[in-house]
Design a protein around this motif. Structure first.
Motif, PDB file in Angstrom:
ATOM      1  N   ARG A  62       9.421  12.805  39.887  1.00 17.37           N
ATOM      2  CA  ARG A  62       8.226  13.402  40.501  1.00 17.37           C
ATOM      3  C   ARG A  62       8.599  14.294  41.671  1.00 17.37           C
ATOM      4  NH1 ARG A  62       5.460  12.588  44.852  1.00 17.37           N
ATOM      5  NH2 ARG A  62       6.675  10.727  45.392  1.00 17.37           N
ATOM      6  N   ASN A  66       8.173  18.538  42.000  1.00 11.82           N
ATOM      7  CA  ASN A  66       7.504  19.211  43.117  1.00 11.82           C
ATOM      8  C   ASN A  66       8.431  20.200  43.798  1.00 11.82           C
ATOM      9  OD1 ASN A  66       5.073  17.872  42.770  1.00 11.82           O
ATOM     10  ND2 ASN A  66       5.584  16.227  44.204  1.00 11.82           N
ATOM     11  N   LEU A 100       3.020  12.058  36.539  1.00 12.18           N
ATOM     12  CA  LEU A 100       2.583  13.457  36.500  1.00 12.18           C
ATOM     13  C   LEU A 100       1.290  13.707  37.280  1.00 12.18           C
ATOM     14  CD1 LEU A 100       3.405  14.797  32.924  1.00 12.18           C
ATOM     15  CD2 LEU A 100       4.666  15.101  35.055  1.00 12.18           C
ATOM     16  N   THR A 103       2.026  14.567  40.901  1.00 13.71           N
ATOM     17  CA  THR A 103       2.707  15.788  41.313  1.00 13.71           C
ATOM     18  C   THR A 103       1.724  16.698  42.042  1.00 13.71           C
ATOM     19  OG1 THR A 103       2.263  16.733  39.127  1.00 13.71           O
ATOM     20  CG2 THR A 103       4.414  15.715  39.449  1.00 13.71           C
ATOM     21  N   ARG A 109       1.557  20.824  38.711  1.00 14.29           N
ATOM     22  CA  ARG A 109       1.112  19.761  37.811  1.00 14.29           C
ATOM     23  C   ARG A 109       0.836  20.306  36.413  1.00 14.29           C
ATOM     24  NH1 ARG A 109      -3.834  16.974  40.202  1.00 14.29           N
ATOM     25  NH2 ARG A 109      -2.252  16.160  41.643  1.00 14.29           N
ATOM     26  N   TYR A 113       2.874  19.269  32.894  1.00 12.70           N
ATOM     27  CA  TYR A 113       2.219  18.765  31.687  1.00 12.70           C
ATOM     28  C   TYR A 113       2.548  19.649  30.476  1.00 12.70           C
ATOM     29  CZ  TYR A 113      -0.761  14.967  33.427  1.00 12.70           C
ATOM     30  OH  TYR A 113      -1.231  13.766  33.913  1.00 12.70           O
ATOM     31  N   PHE A 141      -7.062  18.733  34.887  1.00 14.52           N
ATOM     32  CA  PHE A 141      -5.817  19.354  35.338  1.00 14.52           C
ATOM     33  C   PHE A 141      -5.614  20.731  34.722  1.00 14.52           C
ATOM     34  CE2 PHE A 141      -4.113  14.747  35.686  1.00 14.52           C
ATOM     35  CZ  PHE A 141      -4.719  14.589  36.918  1.00 14.52           C
TER      36      PHE A 141
END
Length: 336
Positions: A62, A66, A100, A103, A109, A113, A141
């Motif tokens: 994670r 980022n 996820l 993030t 994000r 994905y 998202f």
């Protein structure tokens, strides 16, 4: 009149034309990949995520997801390479589904994905990819049409057309419309099979897409040329190419290859030579691909006179020949 001109005819209805380093431990992952001097590269981030995922350190995954985006090292097809079809697959996916949503919101994000969905599709795990689609929808998202592209691409390539259309219905349930790329996946699948009737239906759906005006792009026309060639319709393929020229659309190398292949298979040897010469002189790499491919096909069919003409042209233009073509040229053209 040249044979080429007889086959190249203007067409206004393209539907009609068709009808006619993995072993290292990651237990001490640095939470800040930039703690040491120097900037990390995209490949280094991929390696770090691979090691973190392999060791089960998903909090590190994670953080790395980022950090890499903040430093303009965006995800690649290798980002989730640790995810495989092994026994540890399911736990890894569940761990990724857990981290996820944590993030950074926005592009970081969404792209994470979408990269993971593409990886799952490469592994042919369509149902798992659809689970992530559902996660994105529930979490709001930024689900978009392009998010579905890897799924539609995989399903249509495997000729699972009905399931692909069900995915389209899922898109529409999320108020997402199909784009040209989405339609191209279906079109290419039908054209590859030479099913011009189904290809025409896809074109009709594309033209009738509610509230949108979509124009065929380069890949749309490539699929149409492929479909015409698979159906043995040389004249239709040539007319589609003519239309692309009129619209100023670039032609893929593969599109030329479709036409050259069907011409040779159909016994239009002189026409095939005229075809490649009509496009010669604009793109050196295209010339090498077209002339080299044609020469090889002609030699295979023992059409040596035409092959010699093509190889002479390649020599005059200073085009690169493969070893086999060079050998044929030196033995049959230079020495003779």
């Amino acid at each position: 009149m040249s044979l080429l001109r007889r086959f190249v005819k203007k067409a206004n209805d393209y539907r009609f034309l068709l009808q006619s380093n993995s072993g290292r431990s990651f237990s001490t992952v640095n939470p800040n990949p930039f703690a040491s001097p120097g900037r990390r590269t995209t490949a280094e981030f991929d390696n770090l995520i691979y090691e973190a995922g392999n060791s089960g350190d998903f909090e590190a995954v994670r953080r790395l997801l980022n950090t890499r985006v903040v430093n303009a090292c965006f995800n690649t097809s290798a980002t989730f390479k640790f995810l495989t079809n092994t026994d540890s697959y399911a736990p890894s996916l569940e761990d990724l589904r857990r981290i996820l949503p944590q993030t950074d919101a926005g592009y970081t994000r969404k792209h994470a994905y979408e990269t993971l969905i593409a990886r799952l599709c490469k592994l042919n795990r369509i149902d798992d990819a659809l689970i992530l689609i559902n996660d994105m929808a529930i979490g709001k998202f930024e689900l978009s049409t392009s998010t579905f592209h890897p799924i539609l691409n995989t399903l249509t390539k495997k000729n699972k057309i009905e399931k692909a259309w069900r995915v389209v219905e899922l898109m529409r349930s999320q108020e997402l419309s199909m784009d040209v790329t989405s339609y191209n996946y279906f079109l290419t699948s039908h054209c590859y099979d030479g099913d011009v009737a189904e290809a025409s239906k896809v074109l009709r759906k594309m033209e009738e897409e509610e509230g949108r005006v979509m124009s065929p792009d380069t890949r749309t026309y490539d699929a149409l040329v492929l479909g015409a060639c698979k159906s043995g319709k040389v004249e239709a393929a040539m007319a589609i190419l003519r239309r692309m020229d009129e619209q100023g659309l670039p032609v893929l190398y593969a599109t030329h290859a479709h036409v050259i292949g069907v011409m040779v298979e159909s016994g239009y040897y002189t026409l095939s030579v005229e075809f490649v010469m009509a496009y010669a002189g604009k793109d050196k790499r295209l010339d090498e691909e077209n002339l080299g491919s044609l020469a090889s096909k002609l030699i295979k069919r023992k059409r040596f006179n035409e092959a010699k003409l093509v190889l002479k042209e390649m020599s005059v233009r200073g085009l690169r020949m493969g070893d086999a073509l060079r050998g044929f040229y030196e033995t049959n053209v230079i020495k003779s």
